[in-house]
Design a protein around this motif. Structure first.
Motif, PDB file in Angstrom:
ATOM      1  N   HIS A 126     -11.442  -5.885 -16.901  1.00 26.01           N
ATOM      2  CA  HIS A 126     -11.452  -4.927 -15.792  1.00 26.01           C
ATOM      3  C   HIS A 126     -10.383  -5.339 -14.773  1.00 26.01           C
ATOM      4  CE1 HIS A 126     -15.970  -4.508 -16.862  1.00 26.01           C
ATOM      5  NE2 HIS A 126     -15.210  -3.805 -17.672  1.00 26.01           N
ATOM      6  N   HIS A 127      -9.469  -4.452 -14.473  1.00 29.34           N
ATOM      7  CA  HIS A 127      -8.370  -4.829 -13.576  1.00 29.34           C
ATOM      8  C   HIS A 127      -7.958  -3.699 -12.640  1.00 29.34           C
ATOM      9  CE1 HIS A 127      -5.789  -2.440 -16.209  1.00 29.34           C
ATOM     10  NE2 HIS A 127      -6.334  -3.085 -17.232  1.00 29.34           N
ATOM     11  N   ARG A 128      -8.742  -2.636 -12.555  1.00 28.42           N
ATOM     12  CA  ARG A 128      -8.397  -1.516 -11.685  1.00 28.42           C
ATOM     13  C   ARG A 128      -9.233  -1.598 -10.403  1.00 28.42           C
ATOM     14  NH1 ARG A 128      -5.630   3.162 -12.488  1.00 28.42           N
ATOM     15  NH2 ARG A 128      -6.072   4.902 -11.076  1.00 28.42           N
ATOM     16  N   ILE A 129      -8.584  -1.867  -9.282  1.00 28.52           N
ATOM     17  CA  ILE A 129      -9.273  -2.024  -8.004  1.00 28.52           C
ATOM     18  C   ILE A 129      -9.379  -0.673  -7.309  1.00 28.52           C
ATOM     19  CG2 ILE A 129      -9.226  -3.164  -5.748  1.00 28.52           C
ATOM     20  CD1 ILE A 129      -7.486  -5.330  -7.008  1.00 28.52           C
ATOM     21  N   ASN A 130     -10.567  -0.294  -6.936  1.00 28.01           N
ATOM     22  CA  ASN A 130     -10.790   0.977  -6.240  1.00 28.01           C
ATOM     23  C   ASN A 130     -10.626   0.763  -4.734  1.00 28.01           C
ATOM     24  OD1 ASN A 130     -11.446   3.550  -5.517  1.00 28.01           O
ATOM     25  ND2 ASN A 130     -13.567   3.471  -6.213  1.00 28.01           N
ATOM     26  N   HIS A 131      -9.368   0.462  -4.357  1.00 25.93           N
ATOM     27  CA  HIS A 131      -9.100   0.167  -2.945  1.00 25.93           C
ATOM     28  C   HIS A 131      -7.600   0.226  -2.710  1.00 25.93           C
ATOM     29  CE1 HIS A 131      -9.712  -1.703   1.026  1.00 25.93           C
ATOM     30  NE2 HIS A 131     -10.995  -1.463   0.835  1.00 25.93           N
ATOM     31  N   PHE A 132      -7.199   0.160  -1.411  1.00 30.92           N
ATOM     32  CA  PHE A 132      -5.784   0.164  -1.068  1.00 30.92           C
ATOM     33  C   PHE A 132      -5.157  -1.209  -1.203  1.00 30.92           C
ATOM     34  CE2 PHE A 132      -7.383   3.720   1.649  1.00 30.92           C
ATOM     35  CZ  PHE A 132      -6.698   4.733   0.988  1.00 30.92           C
ATOM     36  N   SER A 133      -5.972  -2.249  -1.139  1.00 32.16           N
ATOM     37  CA  SER A 133      -5.456  -3.612  -1.165  1.00 32.16           C
ATOM     38  C   SER A 133      -6.463  -4.536  -1.812  1.00 32.16           C
ATOM     39  CB  SER A 133      -5.141  -4.101   0.259  1.00 32.16           C
ATOM     40  OG  SER A 133      -6.328  -4.136   1.029  1.00 32.16           O
ATOM     41  N   MET A 182       0.831  -1.209   0.000  1.00 36.18           N
ATOM     42  CA  MET A 182       0.000   0.000   0.000  1.00 36.18           C
ATOM     43  C   MET A 182       0.864   1.257   0.000  1.00 36.18           C
ATOM     44  SD  MET A 182      -3.022   1.046   2.679  1.00 36.18           S
ATOM     45  CE  MET A 182      -1.891   1.464   4.014  1.00 36.18           C
ATOM     46  N   LEU A 183       1.945   1.256   0.785  1.00 37.58           N
ATOM     47  CA  LEU A 183       2.842   2.413   0.857  1.00 37.58           C
ATOM     48  C   LEU A 183       3.567   2.622  -0.470  1.00 37.58           C
ATOM     49  CD1 LEU A 183       4.352   1.934   4.431  1.00 37.58           C
ATOM     50  CD2 LEU A 183       2.736   3.686   3.698  1.00 37.58           C
ATOM     51  N   VAL A 184       3.966   1.525  -1.131  1.00 39.34           N
ATOM     52  CA  VAL A 184       4.605   1.627  -2.450  1.00 39.34           C
ATOM     53  C   VAL A 184       3.638   2.246  -3.458  1.00 39.34           C
ATOM     54  CG1 VAL A 184       5.495   0.290  -4.405  1.00 39.34           C
ATOM     55  CG2 VAL A 184       6.218  -0.265  -2.081  1.00 39.34           C
ATOM     56  N   SER A 185       2.377   1.812  -3.416  1.00 42.63           N
ATOM     57  CA  SER A 185       1.375   2.328  -4.352  1.00 42.63           C
ATOM     58  C   SER A 185       1.090   3.807  -4.118  1.00 42.63           C
ATOM     59  CB  SER A 185       0.080   1.515  -4.225  1.00 42.63           C
ATOM     60  OG  SER A 185       0.303   0.157  -4.554  1.00 42.63           O
ATOM     61  N   LEU A 186       1.109   4.226  -2.852  1.00 47.14           N
ATOM     62  CA  LEU A 186       0.793   5.612  -2.521  1.00 47.14           C
ATOM     63  C   LEU A 186       1.965   6.556  -2.776  1.00 47.14           C
ATOM     64  CD1 LEU A 186      -1.161   5.130   0.835  1.00 47.14           C
ATOM     65  CD2 LEU A 186      -2.123   5.736  -1.376  1.00 47.14           C
ATOM     66  N   SER A 187       3.182   6.023  -2.781  1.00 47.53           N
ATOM     67  CA  SER A 187       4.365   6.888  -2.840  1.00 47.53           C
ATOM     68  C   SER A 187       4.912   7.096  -4.239  1.00 47.53           C
ATOM     69  CB  SER A 187       5.481   6.314  -1.961  1.00 47.53           C
ATOM     70  OG  SER A 187       5.887   5.042  -2.437  1.00 47.53           O
ATOM     71  N   GLY A 188       4.468   6.316  -5.219  1.00 47.15           N
ATOM     72  CA  GLY A 188       5.034   6.437  -6.555  1.00 47.15           C
ATOM     73  C   GLY A 188       3.984   6.307  -7.636  1.00 47.15           C
ATOM     74  N   PRO A 189       4.406   6.463  -8.891  1.00 45.44           N
ATOM     75  CA  PRO A 189       3.456   6.380 -10.011  1.00 45.44           C
ATOM     76  C   PRO A 189       2.955   4.963 -10.279  1.00 45.44           C
ATOM     77  CG  PRO A 189       5.708   6.623 -10.823  1.00 45.44           C
ATOM     78  CD  PRO A 189       5.765   6.803  -9.330  1.00 45.44           C
ATOM     79  N   VAL A 212     -15.520   6.161   2.114  1.00 43.10           N
ATOM     80  CA  VAL A 212     -15.811   5.745   3.480  1.00 43.10           C
ATOM     81  C   VAL A 212     -15.426   4.288   3.688  1.00 43.10           C
ATOM     82  CG1 VAL A 212     -17.616   5.424   5.214  1.00 43.10           C
ATOM     83  CG2 VAL A 212     -17.656   7.447   3.746  1.00 43.10           C
ATOM     84  N   THR A 213     -15.702   3.440   2.689  1.00 41.14           N
ATOM     85  CA  THR A 213     -15.374   2.019   2.787  1.00 41.14           C
ATOM     86  C   THR A 213     -13.878   1.805   2.956  1.00 41.14           C
ATOM     87  OG1 THR A 213     -17.267   1.413   1.433  1.00 41.14           O
ATOM     88  CG2 THR A 213     -15.517  -0.212   1.628  1.00 41.14           C
ATOM     89  N   LYS A 214     -13.063   2.554   2.196  1.00 41.26           N
ATOM     90  CA  LYS A 214     -11.617   2.424   2.304  1.00 41.26           C
ATOM     91  C   LYS A 214     -11.121   2.886   3.678  1.00 41.26           C
ATOM     92  CE  LYS A 214     -11.024   4.446  -1.782  1.00 41.26           C
ATOM     93  NZ  LYS A 214     -10.376   5.042  -2.972  1.00 41.26           N
ATOM     94  N   PHE A 215     -11.720   3.945   4.197  1.00 42.12           N
ATOM     95  CA  PHE A 215     -11.344   4.410   5.529  1.00 42.12           C
ATOM     96  C   PHE A 215     -11.702   3.367   6.586  1.00 42.12           C
ATOM     97  CE2 PHE A 215     -12.777   6.404   9.495  1.00 42.12           C
ATOM     98  CZ  PHE A 215     -11.578   6.974   9.922  1.00 42.12           C
ATOM     99  N   VAL A 216     -12.902   2.813   6.499  1.00 37.79           N
ATOM    100  CA  VAL A 216     -13.341   1.813   7.468  1.00 37.79           C
ATOM    101  C   VAL A 216     -12.474   0.561   7.373  1.00 37.79           C
ATOM    102  CG1 VAL A 216     -15.240   0.275   8.117  1.00 37.79           C
ATOM    103  CG2 VAL A 216     -15.713   2.658   7.552  1.00 37.79           C
ATOM    104  N   ALA A 217     -12.096   0.168   6.144  1.00 36.43           N
ATOM    105  CA  ALA A 217     -11.226  -1.015   5.965  1.00 36.43           C
ATOM    106  C   ALA A 217      -9.870  -0.792   6.646  1.00 36.43           C
ATOM    107  CB  ALA A 217     -11.037  -1.296   4.493  1.00 36.43           C
ATOM    108  N   LEU A 218      -9.319   0.414   6.540  1.00 35.66           N
ATOM    109  CA  LEU A 218      -8.055   0.714   7.207  1.00 35.66           C
ATOM    110  C   LEU A 218      -8.224   0.663   8.727  1.00 35.66           C
ATOM    111  CD1 LEU A 218      -6.662   3.662   5.064  1.00 35.66           C
ATOM    112  CD2 LEU A 218      -5.777   1.352   5.195  1.00 35.66           C
TER     113      LEU A 218
END
Length: 232
Positions: A132-139, A42-49, A225-231
């Motif tokens: 379809h392969h784009r996940i709308n989530h952190f994990s 998750m940190l790798v995905s958030l920190s780079g392209p 909201v779902t992503k926040f609750v999942a975290l």
């Protein structure tokens, strides 16, 4: 660091070699693995392209998170039984909760959790995605992966049945055991709260977030909201 400290102190201090801390060690170990298999990616995905994850990595992540989540559901029920015995049978606590029983209860928790995951993960990952392969989530979690499916997922009732069992049954057992505690007197209430208060808080936070993410109808869910609750 927090979970590692709990495990280390529980093992090094002989006074903590009791069932309560035995189960707490397993709970900390579950959380430690859970965070390790999700946070780095998750940190790798958030920190780079590059916000991609390999298909095999997604499968492993889903398998582990489902297995650990199911294990934690069952383990929290086992811990509730431990707290029930500690409050209601304090003089016989050591006799009623021998090490062999503790290991058996922990083993059952791990077995049921990962048995559910081994059934659940292949069903989720083999759904037709039609490109379809784009996940709308952190994990890689079940709800966002299922949203990629280009078929009607209501036919996959096995997923919902397994999820409901692992959500409802351990929670019901926990609530029943807590309801049986001797809290009619002031002393009984203080003793029960001191022994079980933290466990009830963990159960409340854990199950409220799980129920929101997995059992709320999709039409009523907000992705943010779902992503926040999942975290949480």
């Amino acid at each position: 660091m927090g979970n590692g400290t709990i495990i280390l102190v529980s093992r090094l201090d002989p006074q903590l070699h009791i069932p309560m801390y035995f189960f707490l060690t397993h709970l900390s170990f579950i959380d430690l693995i859970h965070v390790t298999c999700v946070s780095p990616q998750m940190l790798v995905s958030l920190s780079g392209p590059d916000k991609s994850i390999r298909f095999v990595g997604c499968v492993v992540q889903l398998l582990l998170t489902l297995g650990l989540g199911g294990t934690e559901c069952v383990l929290l029920a086992m811990m509730a039984y431990d707290r029930y015995v500690a409050v209601c049978q304090p003089l016989h606590y050591v006799t009623l909760m021998p090490p062999q029983l503790c290991w058996a209860l922990a083993g059952i928790s791990w077995f049921l959790g990962f048995s559910n995951s081994l059934i659940h993960t292949p069903i989720t990952m083999t759904l037709p995605r039609c490109g379809h392969h784009r996940i709308n989530h952190f994990s890689c979690e079940t709800p966002p992966v299922m949203e990629l499916a280009c078929v009607d997922t209501t036919n996959y009732k096995e997923i919902m049945i397994l999820s409901s069992i692992f959500l409802v049954f351990p929670l019901s057992l926990t609530l029943v055991l807590m309801d049986l505690l001797p809290i009619k007197t002031s002393g009984g209430r203080q003793k029960a709260l001191g022994t079980c208060g933290s466990h009830l808080m963990v159960v409340s936070i854990f199950y409220s977030t799980l129920i929101y993410v997995y059992m709320t109808p999709k039409s009523k869910l907000s992705h943010d909201v779902t992503k926040f609750v999942a975290l949480l």
